[in-house]
Design an enzyme around this catalytic site. Structure first.
Site, short mmCIF file in Angstrom:
data_model
loop_
_atom_site.label_atom_id
_atom_site.label_comp_id
_atom_site.label_asym_id
_atom_site.label_seq_id
_atom_site.Cartn_x
_atom_site.Cartn_y
_atom_site.Cartn_z
N ASP A 49 41.45 53.89 46.61
CA ASP A 49 40.35 53.30 45.84
C ASP A 49 39.50 52.37 46.69
O ASP A 49 39.87 52.06 47.83
CB ASP A 49 40.91 52.57 44.60
CG ASP A 49 42.20 51.81 44.89
OD1 ASP A 49 42.46 51.50 46.06
OD2 ASP A 49 42.93 51.52 43.94
N ASP A 88 49.06 45.55 34.53
CA ASP A 88 48.68 46.27 33.31
C ASP A 88 49.03 47.76 33.38
O ASP A 88 48.60 48.54 32.55
CB ASP A 88 47.18 46.10 33.03
CG ASP A 88 46.29 46.67 34.15
OD1 ASP A 88 46.84 47.24 35.12
OD2 ASP A 88 45.06 46.54 34.04
N HIS A 128 48.28 49.90 35.83
CA HIS A 128 47.38 50.82 36.55
C HIS A 128 48.02 51.32 37.84
O HIS A 128 48.84 50.62 38.44
CB HIS A 128 46.01 50.18 36.81
CG HIS A 128 45.97 49.07 37.81
ND1 HIS A 128 45.38 47.86 37.55
CD2 HIS A 128 46.44 48.98 39.08
CE1 HIS A 128 45.49 47.09 38.63
NE2 HIS A 128 46.12 47.74 39.57
N GLU A 173 42.76 52.15 35.06
CA GLU A 173 43.10 51.08 34.13
C GLU A 173 43.55 51.66 32.79
O GLU A 173 43.35 52.86 32.53
CB GLU A 173 41.86 50.19 33.92
CG GLU A 173 41.37 49.50 35.20
CD GLU A 173 42.23 48.29 35.61
OE1 GLU A 173 43.44 48.29 35.32
OE2 GLU A 173 41.67 47.38 36.24
C1 F6R Z 1 45.49 49.36 45.60
C2 F6R Z 1 45.68 49.89 44.26
C3 F6R Z 1 46.28 49.09 43.16
C4 F6R Z 1 47.42 48.19 43.61
C5 F6R Z 1 47.91 47.37 42.41
C6 F6R Z 1 49.03 46.43 42.81
O1 F6R Z 1 44.91 50.33 46.44
O2 F6R Z 1 45.32 50.99 44.04
O3 F6R Z 1 46.74 49.96 42.16
O4 F6R Z 1 48.44 48.96 44.12
O5 F6R Z 1 46.86 46.64 41.88
O6 F6R Z 1 48.52 45.49 43.70
P1 F6R Z 1 49.51 44.55 44.51
O7 F6R Z 1 50.31 45.44 45.39
O8 F6R Z 1 48.60 43.67 45.32
O9 F6R Z 1 50.33 43.83 43.52
#
Ligand code: F6R
Length: 261
Positions: A67, A136, A138, A143
């Site tokens: 992403d 959440d 995702h 989302e």
């Molecule tokens: C990042 C991504 C997100 C993260 C998620 C958890 O490329 O796609 O889905 O993996 O937000 O983030 P952290 O690892 O920082 O808790």
């Protein structure tokens, strides 16, 4: 879905790196799916160390990031392309251009998203996808409410995700972009092996839904219950709401070593 509960992030990094090392030995031109965020950092540290030690090489490998924020300038330090280069790509020996990401500065966003899907297909698809999970539920930036059949597209970030990520923007919520491009849930589901990492109490509810909840767009990661080869790597804190925790521990303890992840 295999659930593995380990003592800390460094141990998780080692176990995930073992799976990637085995893949690279089996298939030097492997295609890796790369997540940003804090969850995979220990994996990238371990892979960089193994590359430095001459155990593995990424010279023939390819990578696709999950992403990207929309609209962050090319030189912004929190642009996911910059982040993944810093935390991983520039520390190992990928060939120039071997790692691609969605173009959050594209003038024609739908065309850029379609081109990204085509590039993944043309590379032969992702062999091993590294994932984190949002509080959440995702994965990527899919989302709650995301189509379970979605492909790469623009999404609006939830307030929760922007609050969670404000720590990377000097705790300034207003500085966190409102939109992103993300691989869709169907894009992620096409990877041949998914390795999801979650650590800390803050992830426990999302992990509970991911592993033991009902499949629902409200907890997008639950789509992974339909994937034939998912490995979930957790610390104790992230596993604390799992009902079958003893079973997962026993299963991993008694697993033959030759089996790998
Ligand atoms: C990042 C991504 C997100 C993260 C998620 C958890 O490329 O796609 O889905 O993996 O937000 O983030 P952290 O690892 O920082 O808790």
């Amino acid at each position: 879905m295999e659930v593995v509960i380990l003592q800390d992030a460094a141990t998780i990094g080692g176990v995930a790196a073992d799976a990637i090392e085995a893949l690279l030995h089996r298939k030097p031109a492997a295609v890796l799916g790369l997540a940003t965020g804090s969850s995979p950092l220990a994996i990238y540290d371990e892979l960089a160390a193994r590359r430095d030690a001459g155990r593995i090489s990424f010279a023939q490998a390819r990578g696709f990031t999950l992403d990207e924020y929309v609209g962050l300038p090319a030189d912004h330090p929190e642009r996911y392309r910059t982040v993944i280069d810093t935390v991983f790509v520039n520390r190992v020996d990928f060939a120039p251009g071997a790692v691609q990401g969605p173009d959050g500065l594209a003038a024609d966003i739908p065309a850029a998203c379609a081109a990204y899907e085509d590039a993944i297909q043309a590379a032969g698809g992702v062999d091993l996808q590294i994932l984190g999970i949002g509080t959440d539920g995702h994965i990527g930036f899919n989302e709650p409410g995301s189509s379970l059949a979605s492909r790469t597209r623009i999404k609006t970030l939830t307030r929760q995700t922007r609050v969670d990520n404000a720590r990377f923007f000097g705790d300034d919520l207003e500085a966190v972009p409102t939109h992103c491009l993300t691989q869709g849930l169907a894009t992620i589901m096409a990877a041949r092996h998914v390795v999801l990492v979650a650590t800390g109490r803050g992830k426990a509810e999302a992990v509970h839904h991911l592993v033991e909840g009902a499949v629902s767009a409200m907890w997008p990661a639950t789509i992974l219950q339909h994937h034939p080869h998912v490995t979930v790597l957790l610390d104790d804190a992230a596993a604390r709401r799992l009902q079958l925790v003893d079973y997962y521990r026993e299963t991993y303890r008694s697993k033959p070593e030759w089996q790998g992840l």
